[in-house]
Enzyme design. Structure first.
Site, PDB file in Angstrom:
ATOM      1  N   LYS A  52       0.837  -1.201   0.000  1.00  0.00           N
ATOM      2  CA  LYS A  52       0.000   0.000   0.000  1.00  0.00           C
ATOM      3  C   LYS A  52       0.875   1.255   0.000  1.00  0.00           C
ATOM      4  O   LYS A  52       0.619   2.206  -0.725  1.00  0.00           O
ATOM      5  CB  LYS A  52      -0.918   0.019   1.227  1.00  0.00           C
ATOM      6  CG  LYS A  52      -2.065  -0.975   1.127  1.00  0.00           C
ATOM      7  CD  LYS A  52      -2.898  -0.939   2.389  1.00  0.00           C
ATOM      8  CE  LYS A  52      -4.016  -1.968   2.341  1.00  0.00           C
ATOM      9  NZ  LYS A  52      -5.017  -1.702   1.301  1.00  0.00           N
ATOM     10  N   LYS A  54       4.039   1.434  -0.967  1.00  0.00           N
ATOM     11  CA  LYS A  54       4.810   1.507  -2.218  1.00  0.00           C
ATOM     12  C   LYS A  54       3.951   2.066  -3.351  1.00  0.00           C
ATOM     13  O   LYS A  54       4.425   2.839  -4.174  1.00  0.00           O
ATOM     14  CB  LYS A  54       5.341   0.121  -2.592  1.00  0.00           C
ATOM     15  CG  LYS A  54       6.534  -0.292  -1.741  1.00  0.00           C
ATOM     16  CD  LYS A  54       7.071  -1.612  -2.197  1.00  0.00           C
ATOM     17  CE  LYS A  54       8.352  -1.967  -1.467  1.00  0.00           C
ATOM     18  NZ  LYS A  54       8.680  -3.392  -1.605  1.00  0.00           N
ATOM     19  N   SER A  81      11.591 -12.126  21.910  1.00  0.00           N
ATOM     20  CA  SER A  81      10.957 -10.938  22.505  1.00  0.00           C
ATOM     21  C   SER A  81       9.445 -11.112  22.604  1.00  0.00           C
ATOM     22  O   SER A  81       8.806 -10.493  23.458  1.00  0.00           O
ATOM     23  CB  SER A  81      11.366  -9.646  21.813  1.00  0.00           C
ATOM     24  OG  SER A  81      10.993  -9.651  20.499  1.00  0.00           O
ATOM     25  N   LYS A  85       7.458 -10.613  26.164  1.00  0.00           N
ATOM     26  CA  LYS A  85       6.289  -9.746  26.312  1.00  0.00           C
ATOM     27  C   LYS A  85       5.105 -10.516  26.894  1.00  0.00           C
ATOM     28  O   LYS A  85       4.377  -9.993  27.746  1.00  0.00           O
ATOM     29  CB  LYS A  85       5.919  -9.158  24.947  1.00  0.00           C
ATOM     30  CG  LYS A  85       5.150  -7.881  25.035  1.00  0.00           C
ATOM     31  CD  LYS A  85       5.228  -7.118  23.739  1.00  0.00           C
ATOM     32  CE  LYS A  85       4.741  -5.715  23.922  1.00  0.00           C
ATOM     33  NZ  LYS A  85       4.954  -4.897  22.731  1.00  0.00           N
ATOM     34  N   LYS A 144       8.179  11.282  23.660  1.00  0.00           N
ATOM     35  CA  LYS A 144       8.421  10.541  24.906  1.00  0.00           C
ATOM     36  C   LYS A 144       9.462  11.313  25.734  1.00  0.00           C
ATOM     37  O   LYS A 144      10.231  12.091  25.169  1.00  0.00           O
ATOM     38  CB  LYS A 144       8.959   9.159  24.561  1.00  0.00           C
ATOM     39  CG  LYS A 144       7.894   8.254  23.993  1.00  0.00           C
ATOM     40  CD  LYS A 144       8.228   6.828  24.319  1.00  0.00           C
ATOM     41  CE  LYS A 144       7.050   5.934  24.080  1.00  0.00           C
ATOM     42  NZ  LYS A 144       7.288   4.574  24.562  1.00  0.00           N
ATOM     43  N   GLU A 171       1.715  -2.996  13.222  1.00  0.00           N
ATOM     44  CA  GLU A 171       2.125  -1.710  13.807  1.00  0.00           C
ATOM     45  C   GLU A 171       2.917  -0.937  12.755  1.00  0.00           C
ATOM     46  O   GLU A 171       3.896  -1.452  12.214  1.00  0.00           O
ATOM     47  CB  GLU A 171       2.999  -1.917  15.050  1.00  0.00           C
ATOM     48  CG  GLU A 171       3.386  -0.580  15.680  1.00  0.00           C
ATOM     49  CD  GLU A 171       4.306  -0.705  16.890  1.00  0.00           C
ATOM     50  OE1 GLU A 171       3.817  -0.695  18.027  1.00  0.00           O
ATOM     51  OE2 GLU A 171       5.530  -0.821  16.679  1.00  0.00           O
TER      52      GLU A 171
HETATM   53  P1  GTP Z   1       6.252  -1.821  23.886  1.00  0.00           P
HETATM   54  O1  GTP Z   1       5.906  -2.909  24.825  1.00  0.00           O
HETATM   55  O2  GTP Z   1       7.687  -1.392  23.970  1.00  0.00           O
HETATM   56  O3  GTP Z   1       5.829  -2.139  22.493  1.00  0.00           O
HETATM   57  O4  GTP Z   1       5.425  -0.566  24.387  1.00  0.00           O
HETATM   58  P2  GTP Z   1       4.081   0.069  23.805  1.00  0.00           P
HETATM   59  O5  GTP Z   1       3.188  -0.999  23.286  1.00  0.00           O
HETATM   60  O6  GTP Z   1       3.562   1.076  24.789  1.00  0.00           O
HETATM   61  O7  GTP Z   1       4.596   0.793  22.523  1.00  0.00           O
HETATM   62  P3  GTP Z   1       5.227   2.214  22.331  1.00  0.00           P
HETATM   63  O8  GTP Z   1       4.177   3.102  21.829  1.00  0.00           O
HETATM   64  O9  GTP Z   1       6.025   2.661  23.509  1.00  0.00           O
HETATM   65  O10 GTP Z   1       6.247   1.906  21.141  1.00  0.00           O
HETATM   66  C1  GTP Z   1       7.179   0.896  21.229  1.00  0.00           C
HETATM   67  C2  GTP Z   1       8.137   0.973  20.052  1.00  0.00           C
HETATM   68  O11 GTP Z   1       8.445   2.336  19.727  1.00  0.00           O
HETATM   69  C3  GTP Z   1       9.471   0.349  20.390  1.00  0.00           C
HETATM   70  O12 GTP Z   1       9.494  -0.979  19.982  1.00  0.00           O
HETATM   71  C4  GTP Z   1      10.469   1.203  19.613  1.00  0.00           C
HETATM   72  O13 GTP Z   1      10.523   0.775  18.273  1.00  0.00           O
HETATM   73  C5  GTP Z   1       9.832   2.567  19.624  1.00  0.00           C
HETATM   74  N1  GTP Z   1      10.227   3.403  20.774  1.00  0.00           N
HETATM   75  C6  GTP Z   1       9.429   3.812  21.787  1.00  0.00           C
HETATM   76  N2  GTP Z   1      10.089   4.595  22.650  1.00  0.00           N
HETATM   77  C7  GTP Z   1      11.351   4.696  22.188  1.00  0.00           C
HETATM   78  C8  GTP Z   1      12.538   5.392  22.649  1.00  0.00           C
HETATM   79  O14 GTP Z   1      12.560   6.068  23.674  1.00  0.00           O
HETATM   80  N3  GTP Z   1      13.669   5.245  21.885  1.00  0.00           N
HETATM   81  C9  GTP Z   1      13.686   4.524  20.733  1.00  0.00           C
HETATM   82  N4  GTP Z   1      14.838   4.447  20.063  1.00  0.00           N
HETATM   83  N5  GTP Z   1      12.596   3.862  20.286  1.00  0.00           N
HETATM   84  C10 GTP Z   1      11.447   3.937  20.989  1.00  0.00           C
HETATM   85 MG    MG Z   2       4.648  -1.828  20.931  1.00  0.00          MG
END
Ligand code: GTP
Ligand code: MG
Length: 240
Positions: A52, A54, A81, A85, A144, A171
């Site tokens: 989509k 592309k 991972s 989780k 963040k 995602e």
């Molecule tokens: P997760 O369990 O980590 O997936 O948390 P969540 O479901 O609340 O997702 P979130 O919205 O925090 O996004 C998670 C993803 O965003 C991570 O796998 C990273 O790819 C990216 N990410 C989020 N925070 C950071 C950060 O502070 N630094 C970096 N480099 N990447 C981040």
């Molecule tokens: Mg996530």
């Protein structure tokens, strides 16, 4: 025989009698097949959503002579991972519970040229009638504490199998080259565990400041681009 060798022999016998028994191998086979199948659905969903984007890039390239997408990266969450989780969140170990609760098994990262392209692509994706938005997190508007910026979307798309249609979650992280540059370096630095606590706090502050600088650069580049396109449009209108 010394104790070490006795234990080694016992361990080998245990593995042979239990872990290599027909019943145990059958147990693994029965669980592995549905898991592999589920992962293949996620791979298909990635292909669907990637296509989509592309297609959108191709269309923009023809219509406006520019590519809003600089690059696309995709990944399936590793088994390690995924297990981590499931454990941390106390999710039941059934495929249904995993599908329902873990929304980032299929991940796509869309690297855009300019911040405005992110929202333009989001709109183009979400107006497609087979795409359902499940969740949206705007870390560009509200970065963040680390300084991380990106737009996160969880979307559901149908994949069409032999005799079945399935809705699969993907995602999508949309970010500019500058946001991706920062996130990639910060991710690398985050795993350098040997840094003492007092220094790591200072470094975290500095990284957050770098994210601010990077965001300002994005903003300026966007302004330059808008100026260039308005000059171009004026030129085009005069010629018409
Ligand atoms: P997760 O369990 O980590 O997936 O948390 P969540 O479901 O609340 O997702 P979130 O919205 O925090 O996004 C998670 C993803 O965003 C991570 O796998 C990273 O790819 C990216 N990410 C989020 N925070 C950071 C950060 O502070 N630094 C970096 N480099 N990447 C981040
Ligand atoms: Mg996530």
């Amino acid at each position: 025989m010394d104790l070490k060798n006795i234990l080694k022999t016992r361990k080998e016998k245990f593995v042979r009698d239990n872990l290599m028994s027909d019943e145990f191998l059958e147990f693994i086979r029965q669980n592995k097949e549905p898991y592999d199948m589920l992962m293949s659905y996620y791979r298909c969903a990635i292909m669907e959503v990637e296509t989509k984007f592309k297609v959108l890039n191709e269309q923009f390239s023809l219509q406006y002579d520019r590519n809003p997408i600089e690059g696309i990266k995709s990944r399936i969450k590793s088994r390690k991972s995924l297990i981590k989780k499931i454990r941390n969140r106390g999710i039941p170990i059934t495929l249904e519970a995993i599908e329902e609760n873990i929304t980032d098994i299929a991940g796509l990262r869309i690297i855009c040229s300019f911040p405005e392209d992110i929202y333009m692509l989001e709109e183009c994706l979400l107006e497609q009638d087979d795409v359902t938005l499940i969740e949206r997190k705007n870390y560009i508007k509200e970065p963040k504490p680390s300084g991380y910026r990106s737009l996160h979307l969880i979307v559901e798309v149908p994949i069409f199998l032999h005799k079945e249609k399935r809705n699969v979650k993907v995602e999508v992280q949309l970010r500019t080259i500058a946001m991706d540059f920062w996130a990639s370096l910060e991710h690398k630095l985050r795993y350098k565990k040997s840094i003492p606590e007092n220094q790591s706090q200072e470094l975290a502050r500095e990284l957050a400041e770098c994210a601010e600088i990077s965001a300002m650069l994005d903003e300026r580049m966007q302004i330059i681009r808008n100026k260039i396109s308005s000059v171009q449009e004026n030129g085009d209108n005069k010629r018409a």
